[in-house]
Design an enzyme around this catalytic site. Structure first.
Site, PDB file in Angstrom:
ATOM      1  N   LYS A 124       0.860  -1.189   0.000  1.00 31.47           N
ATOM      2  CA  LYS A 124       0.000   0.000   0.000  1.00 31.47           C
ATOM      3  C   LYS A 124       0.885   1.224   0.000  1.00 31.47           C
ATOM      4  O   LYS A 124       2.046   1.140   0.428  1.00 31.47           O
ATOM      5  CB  LYS A 124      -0.890   0.028   1.243  1.00 31.47           C
ATOM      6  N   ASP A 164      -6.945   4.172  -4.716  1.00 31.00           N
ATOM      7  CA  ASP A 164      -7.657   4.015  -3.447  1.00 31.00           C
ATOM      8  C   ASP A 164      -8.311   5.373  -3.190  1.00 31.00           C
ATOM      9  O   ASP A 164      -8.504   6.133  -4.147  1.00 31.00           O
ATOM     10  CB  ASP A 164      -6.680   3.615  -2.318  1.00 31.00           C
TER      11      ASP A 164
HETATM   12  P1  NDP Z   1     -12.946   7.474  -3.129  1.00 30.56           P
HETATM   13  O1  NDP Z   1     -11.945   8.527  -2.906  1.00 30.56           O
HETATM   14  O2  NDP Z   1     -13.501   7.263  -4.486  1.00 30.56           O
HETATM   15  O3  NDP Z   1     -14.151   7.668  -2.125  1.00 30.56           O
HETATM   16  C1  NDP Z   1     -13.991   7.686  -0.735  1.00 30.56           C
HETATM   17  C2  NDP Z   1     -15.301   8.087  -0.149  1.00 30.56           C
HETATM   18  O4  NDP Z   1     -15.310   8.069   1.268  1.00 30.56           O
HETATM   19  C3  NDP Z   1     -15.633   9.486  -0.532  1.00 30.56           C
HETATM   20  O5  NDP Z   1     -17.005   9.592  -0.664  1.00 30.56           O
HETATM   21  C4  NDP Z   1     -15.088  10.251   0.671  1.00 30.56           C
HETATM   22  O6  NDP Z   1     -15.554  11.519   0.792  1.00 30.56           O
HETATM   23  C5  NDP Z   1     -15.594   9.376   1.740  1.00 30.56           C
HETATM   24  N1  NDP Z   1     -14.889   9.607   2.987  1.00 30.56           N
HETATM   25  C6  NDP Z   1     -13.564   9.712   3.188  1.00 30.56           C
HETATM   26  N2  NDP Z   1     -13.310   9.929   4.488  1.00 30.56           N
HETATM   27  C7  NDP Z   1     -14.529   9.953   5.074  1.00 30.56           C
HETATM   28  C8  NDP Z   1     -14.958  10.131   6.397  1.00 30.56           C
HETATM   29  N3  NDP Z   1     -14.066  10.351   7.362  1.00 30.56           N
HETATM   30  N4  NDP Z   1     -16.290  10.089   6.667  1.00 30.56           N
HETATM   31  C9  NDP Z   1     -17.188   9.866   5.687  1.00 30.56           C
HETATM   32  N5  NDP Z   1     -16.836   9.689   4.400  1.00 30.56           N
HETATM   33  C10 NDP Z   1     -15.539   9.747   4.122  1.00 30.56           C
HETATM   34  O7  NDP Z   1     -12.331   6.130  -2.583  1.00 30.56           O
HETATM   35  P2  NDP Z   1     -12.793   4.639  -2.846  1.00 30.56           P
HETATM   36  O8  NDP Z   1     -14.255   4.574  -3.097  1.00 30.56           O
HETATM   37  O9  NDP Z   1     -11.851   4.080  -3.832  1.00 30.56           O
HETATM   38  O10 NDP Z   1     -12.470   3.971  -1.440  1.00 30.56           O
HETATM   39  C11 NDP Z   1     -13.441   3.831  -0.392  1.00 30.56           C
HETATM   40  C12 NDP Z   1     -13.013   2.708   0.533  1.00 30.56           C
HETATM   41  O11 NDP Z   1     -12.919   1.489  -0.201  1.00 30.56           O
HETATM   42  C13 NDP Z   1     -11.644   2.881   1.195  1.00 30.56           C
HETATM   43  O12 NDP Z   1     -11.682   2.271   2.470  1.00 30.56           O
HETATM   44  C14 NDP Z   1     -10.726   2.080   0.288  1.00 30.56           C
HETATM   45  O13 NDP Z   1      -9.562   1.659   0.970  1.00 30.56           O
HETATM   46  C15 NDP Z   1     -11.636   0.916  -0.037  1.00 30.56           C
HETATM   47  N6  NDP Z   1     -11.310   0.133  -1.227  1.00 30.56           N
HETATM   48  C16 NDP Z   1     -11.121   0.726  -2.449  1.00 30.56           C
HETATM   49  C17 NDP Z   1     -10.857  -0.050  -3.546  1.00 30.56           C
HETATM   50  C18 NDP Z   1     -10.721   0.523  -4.914  1.00 30.56           C
HETATM   51  O14 NDP Z   1     -10.507  -0.257  -5.842  1.00 30.56           O
HETATM   52  N7  NDP Z   1     -10.836   1.808  -5.113  1.00 30.56           N
HETATM   53  C19 NDP Z   1     -10.696  -1.499  -3.445  1.00 30.56           C
HETATM   54  C20 NDP Z   1     -10.987  -2.033  -2.129  1.00 30.56           C
HETATM   55  C21 NDP Z   1     -11.258  -1.224  -1.086  1.00 30.56           C
HETATM   56  P3  NDP Z   1     -14.483  12.701   0.663  1.00 30.56           P
HETATM   57  O15 NDP Z   1     -13.505  12.295  -0.407  1.00 30.56           O
HETATM   58  O16 NDP Z   1     -15.352  13.808   0.286  1.00 30.56           O
HETATM   59  O17 NDP Z   1     -13.787  12.828   1.977  1.00 30.56           O
HETATM   60  O1  2IT Z   2      -7.842  -1.731  -1.073  1.00 32.72           O
HETATM   61  C1  2IT Z   2      -7.736  -2.209  -2.220  1.00 32.72           C
HETATM   62  O2  2IT Z   2      -7.851  -3.421  -2.435  1.00 32.72           O
HETATM   63  C2  2IT Z   2      -7.502  -1.287  -3.337  1.00 32.72           C
HETATM   64  N1  2IT Z   2      -7.466  -0.074  -3.122  1.00 32.72           N
HETATM   65  C3  2IT Z   2      -7.275  -1.819  -4.719  1.00 32.72           C
HETATM   66  C4  2IT Z   2      -5.852  -2.272  -4.869  1.00 32.72           C
HETATM   67  C5  2IT Z   2      -5.454  -2.684  -6.260  1.00 32.72           C
HETATM   68  O3  2IT Z   2      -4.253  -2.942  -6.417  1.00 32.72           O
HETATM   69  O4  2IT Z   2      -6.286  -2.770  -7.154  1.00 32.72           O
END
Ligand code: NDP
Ligand code: 2IT
Length: 445
Positions: A124, A164
């Protein structure tokens, strides 16, 4: 294995790294029995070797804003474990980023990637840079400066970053562009790339889709489905968007989304043009969901509150770590929720998970339930290596099958005597065994 002692020692070495310690403790507690049944693991010091990252790369990221002011952020890459494949995991750009948060995410990633059945190790990285309210050229300059340091450490067979929080298609483009210029190579060194330059269909949707596929499998075990269920989702980012689309397609009504400013409740359901509006909300680069309530009259905005107080059948936390605590879990249980499936990484606190387990609620932990994102990254790597591109349908079918297989692995290792499946235990044991055995095979390195 003495879990308390190991955690105590780790805390002494890494004081204050609370998210990292939380993630390690959860895994150790659930694999303890399996570990003790296999004395060869103890002899080879597997746990001591697994809980420390292979290496932590830190660097400064200087960049100048549009007015010419100089800023310096911190950059990191945690290469945690590459026993089963090249280091693999996302980059997070968010002001809350610390070493502890990236170490917890890197540690979780080892087990998640193992569960996908694809050859990927765990890593990460990221920065405390805040992309909010920055211009496109500021984001580009930041990404280029970040890559000037990181590029030496990554490669298609070495370490493959992805997105992420705060890192989506635009940022991957800027990062990849700089990598390509420095390395003079066009290889599959990132995933989540644009479709015209090596990306995979379905990757943007994959985490949210996979999360709903996993929840569907869990629901099936109790003869239930998404059809006509109400669903609360937190966040309004990439994962929340994909999960909203797939849950709606499966006949459910998604009634919430949230941001740091509060949550939206829309009893008519967030579907059709409202899902598209989520993308517009993200594109405004603002930190808020409130405008949704102004755009759609059926919705009400609850400032400063979390969506878990809403009365729903299924909850999908898709925003960030520790966003659902014991009080929220109690609210959900009192409202007779039947399934909680983590789209984000570690969104539920240990106390919340205990409440779900005690009440025999179906609970899907992130390392299993959100593995669809990285699994599809693995499929992108395969397509890059083969220099071909699969159709949407091919990728989606493979993703769906991977999520079914992960669910099956969790059941195999997590089924209790009373029939209830402890998916946390199942995911941790299934993920761990593959890595531990690979480490045994490869000797003390
Ligand atoms: P994004 O940046 O697209 O979205 C993150 C979301 O969470 C936004 O809506 C953000 O709002 C909100 N957020 C962040 N901090 C807070 C908070 N403290 N309270 C409420 N809302 C909050 O990220 P992702 O959708 O990619 O990621 C979301 C989650 O999924 C994370 O935990 C990430 O690690 C996990 N994840 C992502 C993957 C991927 O492929 N992208 C894969 C697996 C897991 P704002 O930005 O306005 O703060
Ligand atoms: O938390 C996760 O699994 C991710 N943000 C995606 C990682 C990746 O290498 O696709």
């Amino acid at each position: 294995m003495n879990v308390d002692q190991i955690i105590l020692n780790l805390e002494k070495k890494h004081p204050g790294e609370k998210e990292y310690l939380q993630a390690v403790k959860e895994v150790l507690e659930s694999i303890e029995e399996t570990y003790n049944e296999n004395p060869q693991f103890e002899t080879a010091g597997i746990i001591e070797r697994l809980i420390e990252p292979d290496r932590v790369i830190t660097f400064k990221v200087p960049w100048s804003d549009d007015e010419g002011n100089i800023h310096v952020n911190l950059g990191y890459r945690i290469q945690f474990n590459n026993a089963i494949g090249p280091y693999k995991g996302g980059l997070r750009f968010h002001p809350s980023v610390t070493l502890s948060i990236l170490k917890f995410l890197g540690f979780e990633q080892i087990f998640k990637n193992s569960l996908t059945t694809l050859p990927m190790g765990g890593a990460k990285g990221g920065s405390d840079f805040n992309p909010k309210a920055k211009s496109k050229s500021e984001i580009m300059r930041f990404c280029q400066s970040f890559m000037l340091e990181l590029w030496h450490n990554i490669g298609a067979d070495t370490d493959v970053p992805a997105g992420d929080i705060g890192v989506g298609g635009q940022e991957i483009g800027f990062l990849y562009g700089m990598y390509k210029k420095l390395a003079r190579k066009h290889t599959g060194v990132f995933t989540g790339k644009g479709l015209n330059w090596g990306g995979s269909l379905i990757r943007p949707e994959a985490t949210g889709f996979g999360n709903v596929y996993f929840a569907k499998e869990m629901l099936q075990t109790i003869g239930e489905s998404f059809k006509d269920k109400t669903v609360s989702i937190s966040g309004f980012g990439n994962v929340a968007w994909g999960a909203t689309r797939k849950a709606t397609e499966f006949g459910a009504k998604v009634v919430t989304l949230s941001g740091p400013d509060g949550y939206i409740h829309d009893p008519d359901g967030i579907s059709g043009e409202k899902i598209d509006y989520m993308l517009e909300l993200r594109a405004t680069n603002e930190d808020i969901v409130e405008p949704y309530a102004k755009a759609f009259k059926s919705a009400r905005f609850f400032p400063g509150k979390r969506p878990w107080e809403a009365n729903v059948d299924i909850a999908l936390p898709c925003a960030t770590q520790n966003e659902l605590n014991a009080d929220d879990a109690t609210d959900l249980v009192n409202n007779e929720v039947i399934c909680v499936c983590e789209g984000a990484n570690m969104p539920c606190t240990p106390e919340a998970i205990e409440i779900f387990h005690n009440n025999k609620i179906l609970f899907g932990p992130g390392k299993a339930a959100n593995a669809g994102g990285v699994a599809t990254s693995g499929l992108e790597m395969t397509q890059n290596s083969m220099k071909i591109g699969w159709t949407r349908e091919e990728v989606d079918n493979k993703l769906h099958q991977i999520m079914r297989d992960i669910h099956h692995a969790c059941q195999t290792h997590g089924k209790q005597n009373n029939g209830y499946v402890d998916y946390v235990k199942g995911a941790n044991i299934a993920g761990f065994l593959k890595i531990a055995n690979a480490m045994l095979d490869q000797g003390l390195v």
